[in-house]
Design an enzyme around this catalytic site. Structure first.
Site, PDB file in Angstrom:
ATOM      1  CG  HIS A 236      -5.640  -2.599   0.208  1.00 42.59           C
ATOM      2  ND1 HIS A 236      -4.913  -2.689  -0.616  1.00 42.59           N
ATOM      3  CD2 HIS A 236      -5.372  -1.590   1.429  1.00 42.59           C
ATOM      4  CE1 HIS A 236      -3.749  -1.637  -0.228  1.00 42.59           C
ATOM      5  NE2 HIS A 236      -4.249  -1.128   1.002  1.00 42.59           N
ATOM      6  CG  ASP A 237      -7.510  -4.377   5.738  1.00 38.64           C
ATOM      7  OD1 ASP A 237      -6.692  -3.366   5.236  1.00 38.64           O
ATOM      8  OD2 ASP A 237      -8.422  -4.170   6.341  1.00 38.64           O
TER       9      ASP A 237
ATOM     10  CB  SER B 112      -0.962  -0.138   0.963  1.00 36.92           C
ATOM     11  OG  SER B 112      -1.873   0.895   0.942  1.00 36.92           O
TER      12      SER B 112
ATOM     13  CG  ASP C 130      -6.543  -3.770  -3.309  1.00 35.99           C
ATOM     14  OD1 ASP C 130      -7.249  -3.094  -3.094  1.00 35.99           O
ATOM     15  OD2 ASP C 130      -5.368  -3.833  -3.125  1.00 35.99           O
TER      16      ASP C 130
ATOM     17  NE  ARG D  40      -9.043   2.737  10.362  1.00 39.90           N
ATOM     18  CZ  ARG D  40      -7.955   2.405   9.852  1.00 39.90           C
ATOM     19  NH1 ARG D  40      -7.262   2.940   9.162  1.00 39.90           N
ATOM     20  NH2 ARG D  40      -7.223   1.141  10.337  1.00 39.90           N
TER      21      ARG D  40
END
Length: 351
Positions: free
Chosen positions: A318-319, A135, A289, A201
């Site tokens: 993505h995580d 990332s 992702d 967030r």
């Protein structure tokens, strides 16, 4: 392990032309530099992480993991602008003795890399055997491999890109809109913008995971609900969790850092910049992702001279670059054993 601090006593000139004085860089090291000085593994961390890589990348980094302190000298530096040991918006401005807050200067990926280079010099690290990041961390690693192509032997780029996309910038701007809608953000207090950060967030999480993840992990057991949904509770919980450990000012500036990422800036374009990388390179993408789509990693593979490519699917989107450590270990092991130019590495699951 406690974070060490390197204090740079000279002026630190940023890409924007402004200067930081009394720069501090937080960092962690694990293991020892060997006699040949060829066992350095340098980790560039992502947006809200810190320099304690053995804490947040367990399964890939640890005493029993692929990257372990017995074999490697592992270094991770807290990025410029982050509140975990390095100069950031809540640090004291030596010119007036007050926190910078919104007077903190504009910073970029290139400024972060310059800070990494200073720390490497301080630590006596002339050559880096493996430079790795995912990332935002991957953006730093890529930039470093372009700036100092002879310093990096092996480069591992995970779920990242050569130029931050319009899609990614739009996500970041949406988060900044949430922060700026909180009037306390402009009050210049350590807790300023907390409500906005919580909302930001929540927005970010939607790009880190995906439809499938939420539909399974946050699925309701009852058909009678009209409020109080699991997914709503989860968004609130994760937003507050970040507020409890972070600040809105660092988040604001670091989101802009990610937007600034463009290896082609003032280098004749992205393709020309990527051609400068000399390191044996592994590019890893995650097919699920949505923030850094797989086409961005395929592009890197096609334009970095000595590159290999691997992809895998992850329930976590993505995580997955933080969670799927078994898959990453398999891919990296194959990469380090292989002549990689133009090679596609197939993922083989451990039995």
């Amino acid at each position: 392990m406690s974070t060490e601090i390197y204090r740079y006593t000279q002026k630190f000139t940023l890409e924007c032309g402004k200067e930081l004085h009394e720069l501090e860089i937080g960092f962690n090291t694990y293991g020892k530099l060997n006699a040949n000085r060829d066992n350095v593994v340098w980790v560039c961390h992502a947006l809200t992480a810190n320099s304690d890589v053995l804490d947040w990348w367990k399964g890939l980094f640890g005493a029993e993991d692929f990257f372990n302190p017995d074999e490697h000298f592992i270094v991770c530096a807290n990025i410029l602008g982050s509140p975990y040991g390095t100069t950031h918006p809540l640090s004291l401005n030596p010119e007036n003795g007050e926190p910078y807050y919104l007077d903190f200067p504009e910073i970029t990926i290139r400024d972060m890399v310059q800070a990494h280079r200073l720390l490497a010099g301080h630590l006596g690290v002339d050559k880096i055997n493996i430079l790795i990041g995912g990332s935002l961390g991957g953006q730093q690693a890529m930039e470093w491999a372009i700036v100092e192509p002879d310093r990096i032997k092996n480069l591992i780029l995970i779920a990242t890109n050569a130029k931050h996309s319009a899609w990614g910038i739009a996500f970041n701007e949406s988060q900044r809109l949430a922060i700026s809608a909180d009037p306390t953000f402009y009050e210049n207090t350590p807790q300023g913008g907390s409500a906005g950060l919580k909302a930001a967030r929540s927005i970010a999480l939607l790009s880190y995971r995906g439809y499938k993840t939420y539909n399974i992990t946050q699925q309701e057991d009852s058909d009678s609900l009209t409020d109080g949904y699991k997914s709503a509770s989860y968004q609130n919980y994760q937003g507050q969790k970040l507020v409890n450990r972070y600040n809105a000012y660092s988040y604001w500036y670091l989101s802009k850092v990610m937007d600034s990422h463009n290896v082609g800036r003032n280098r004749g374009g992205v393709d020309k910049a990527l051609s400068l990388i000399k390191a044996k390179t592994l590019v890893i993408g995650i097919t699920s992702d949505v923030l850094f789509p797989i086409d961005e990693q395929r592009y890197l593979f096609q334009h970095i001279p000595k590159a290999a490519f691997a992809e895998f699917d992850s329930f976590y989107g993505h995580d997955g670059f933080l969670i799927e450590t078994e898959a990453l270990t398999n891919i990296i092991t194959s990469f380090l054993k292989t002549d990689v130019k133009g090679k596609i590495i197939e993922l083989q699951r451990i039995a």
